[in-house]
Design a protein around this motif. Structure first.
Motif, short mmCIF file in Angstrom:
data_model
loop_
_atom_site.label_atom_id
_atom_site.label_comp_id
_atom_site.label_asym_id
_atom_site.label_seq_id
_atom_site.Cartn_x
_atom_site.Cartn_y
_atom_site.Cartn_z
N ALA A 158 23.28 41.49 32.32
CA ALA A 158 22.63 40.18 32.42
C ALA A 158 23.62 39.05 32.18
N GLU A 159 24.48 39.22 31.19
CA GLU A 159 25.49 38.20 30.91
C GLU A 159 26.46 38.06 32.07
N LYS A 160 26.85 39.18 32.66
CA LYS A 160 27.78 39.14 33.79
C LYS A 160 27.17 38.45 35.00
N LEU A 161 25.88 38.68 35.26
CA LEU A 161 25.23 38.13 36.44
C LEU A 161 24.61 36.75 36.19
N GLY A 162 24.50 36.36 34.92
CA GLY A 162 23.91 35.07 34.62
C GLY A 162 22.41 35.03 34.82
N VAL A 163 21.73 36.15 34.49
CA VAL A 163 20.27 36.22 34.63
C VAL A 163 19.68 36.71 33.31
N PRO A 164 18.38 36.53 33.08
CA PRO A 164 17.76 37.04 31.85
C PRO A 164 17.80 38.58 31.81
N VAL A 165 17.77 39.12 30.61
CA VAL A 165 17.75 40.58 30.45
C VAL A 165 16.52 41.17 31.13
N ALA A 166 15.39 40.50 31.00
CA ALA A 166 14.17 40.99 31.64
C ALA A 166 14.34 41.11 33.14
N ALA A 167 15.09 40.21 33.74
CA ALA A 167 15.30 40.25 35.19
C ALA A 167 16.10 41.47 35.61
N VAL A 168 17.05 41.90 34.77
CA VAL A 168 17.83 43.10 35.08
C VAL A 168 16.93 44.32 35.06
N ALA A 169 16.10 44.44 34.03
CA ALA A 169 15.20 45.59 33.92
C ALA A 169 14.22 45.63 35.09
N LEU A 170 13.68 44.48 35.46
CA LEU A 170 12.72 44.44 36.56
C LEU A 170 13.39 44.73 37.90
N ASN A 171 14.59 44.19 38.10
CA ASN A 171 15.28 44.43 39.35
C ASN A 171 15.64 45.90 39.51
N TYR A 172 15.95 46.57 38.40
CA TYR A 172 16.23 48.02 38.44
C TYR A 172 15.03 48.76 39.00
N ASN A 173 13.84 48.38 38.57
CA ASN A 173 12.62 48.99 39.11
C ASN A 173 12.45 48.66 40.59
N LEU A 174 12.67 47.41 40.93
CA LEU A 174 12.43 46.96 42.30
C LEU A 174 13.34 47.68 43.31
N VAL A 175 14.60 47.87 42.96
CA VAL A 175 15.52 48.53 43.90
C VAL A 175 15.22 50.02 44.01
N HIS A 176 14.37 50.53 43.13
CA HIS A 176 13.90 51.91 43.27
C HIS A 176 12.54 51.97 43.96
N GLY A 177 12.08 50.85 44.46
CA GLY A 177 10.80 50.82 45.15
C GLY A 177 9.60 50.85 44.24
N ILE A 178 9.81 50.52 42.95
CA ILE A 178 8.74 50.55 41.95
C ILE A 178 8.18 49.15 41.77
N VAL A 179 6.86 49.04 41.64
CA VAL A 179 6.20 47.76 41.37
C VAL A 179 6.02 47.63 39.85
N PRO A 180 6.83 46.81 39.17
CA PRO A 180 6.71 46.71 37.72
C PRO A 180 5.55 45.82 37.29
N VAL A 181 4.98 46.14 36.13
CA VAL A 181 3.93 45.31 35.53
C VAL A 181 4.55 44.54 34.37
N VAL A 182 4.44 43.22 34.39
CA VAL A 182 5.08 42.39 33.37
C VAL A 182 4.04 41.60 32.60
N GLY A 183 4.39 41.26 31.37
CA GLY A 183 3.52 40.43 30.55
C GLY A 183 3.91 38.97 30.65
N VAL A 184 2.95 38.10 30.88
CA VAL A 184 3.21 36.66 30.96
C VAL A 184 2.13 35.92 30.19
N ARG A 185 2.57 35.11 29.21
CA ARG A 185 1.64 34.30 28.43
C ARG A 185 2.07 32.84 28.38
N LYS A 186 3.32 32.55 28.81
CA LYS A 186 3.81 31.18 28.76
C LYS A 186 4.82 30.95 29.89
N PRO A 187 5.10 29.70 30.21
CA PRO A 187 5.98 29.38 31.35
C PRO A 187 7.36 30.03 31.29
#
Length: 225
Positions: A158-187
């Motif tokens: 995440a530090e190398k790419l300049g993105v949030p850690v959560a984005a790395v974990a989610l992108n890992y799922n996405l490139v495997h064709g997985i639809v991740p479920v995320v929690g959102v409570r605030k902007p």
């Protein structure tokens, strides 16, 4: 009902496959890190440019690559929801999600004893149902202590790419064709989660994550781990 769910999940009960071990198995040493990856040119996009099609008996439903988990919304027993302070930020977050192309909601009547669905109804009021396809399954996670090595690698990438850690974990799922479920409570969470779109991890980064990952368990409905 929300208190029943809290008790069961605290004891290690999965909503889809019964009780499971609290310690996840490591990835097999002979794991092929190129298996089940999406094509090399795949970059997950927001809806409607990027979409997942769920095939039904009478018709199909198109939805975003990321799904929003609505269980915490209104659930005071497990997720300690405070309606007075959280309803407003959630509405702001929902607008961010729609703007970034995330429209898929994971909900169920038992979440928050029905309050989650009532909140969902407020968020989507006036929208066409095709613009917010609902879905109704969940999973249970492993204790954090077992995934600290994985988190360390995610943080470094995440530090190398300049993105949030959560984005790395989610992108890992996405490139495997997985639809991740995320929690959102605030902007802020909406911004972090949608940062997983419009780019893709390299094959080298995927292999690095695989080396510190765990073997998931597939059920009839869901992928755990």
């Amino acid at each position: 009902m929300q208190h029943v769910l809290q008790t069961a999940l605290s004891a290690g009960l999965s909503a889809t496959s019964g009780f499971h071990s609290s310690r996840p198995p490591p990835m097999p040493k002979d794991h092929d890190d190129t298996q089940d990856l999406t094509p090399s040119g795949f970059v997950p996009q927001g809806f409607p440019e990027g979409k997942v099609t769920y095939r039904g008996k009478n018709s199909n439903v198109d939805a975003s690559w990321i799904t929003i988990g609505a269980w915490p919304w209104g659930d005071t027993a497990t997720w300690h929801w405070d309606d007075a302070t959280e309803r407003g930020p959630l509405k702001q977050a929902w607008q961010i999600l729609l703007k970034k192309g995330v429209n898929h909601i994971d909900t169920a009547q038992v979440y928050g004893s029905g309050e989650s669905k009532r909140i969902c109804g407020e968020l989507v009021a006036g929208m066409n149902q095709n613009d917010f396809p609902p879905k109704e399954y969940r999973f249970f996670s492993y204790p954090m202590k077992y995934i600290e090595p994985t988190l360390e690698v995610q943080k470094r990438i995440a530090e190398k790419l300049g993105v949030p850690v959560a984005a790395v974990a989610l992108n890992y799922n996405l490139v495997h064709g997985i639809v991740p479920v995320v929690g959102v409570r605030k902007p802020e969470q909406a911004e972090q989660d949608t940062a997983a779109l419009r780019w893709a991890l390299s094959r080298e980064e995927i292999a690095e994550l695989d080396r510190v990952s765990f073997e998931g368990k597939t059920t009839a409905l869901w992928q755990q781990g």
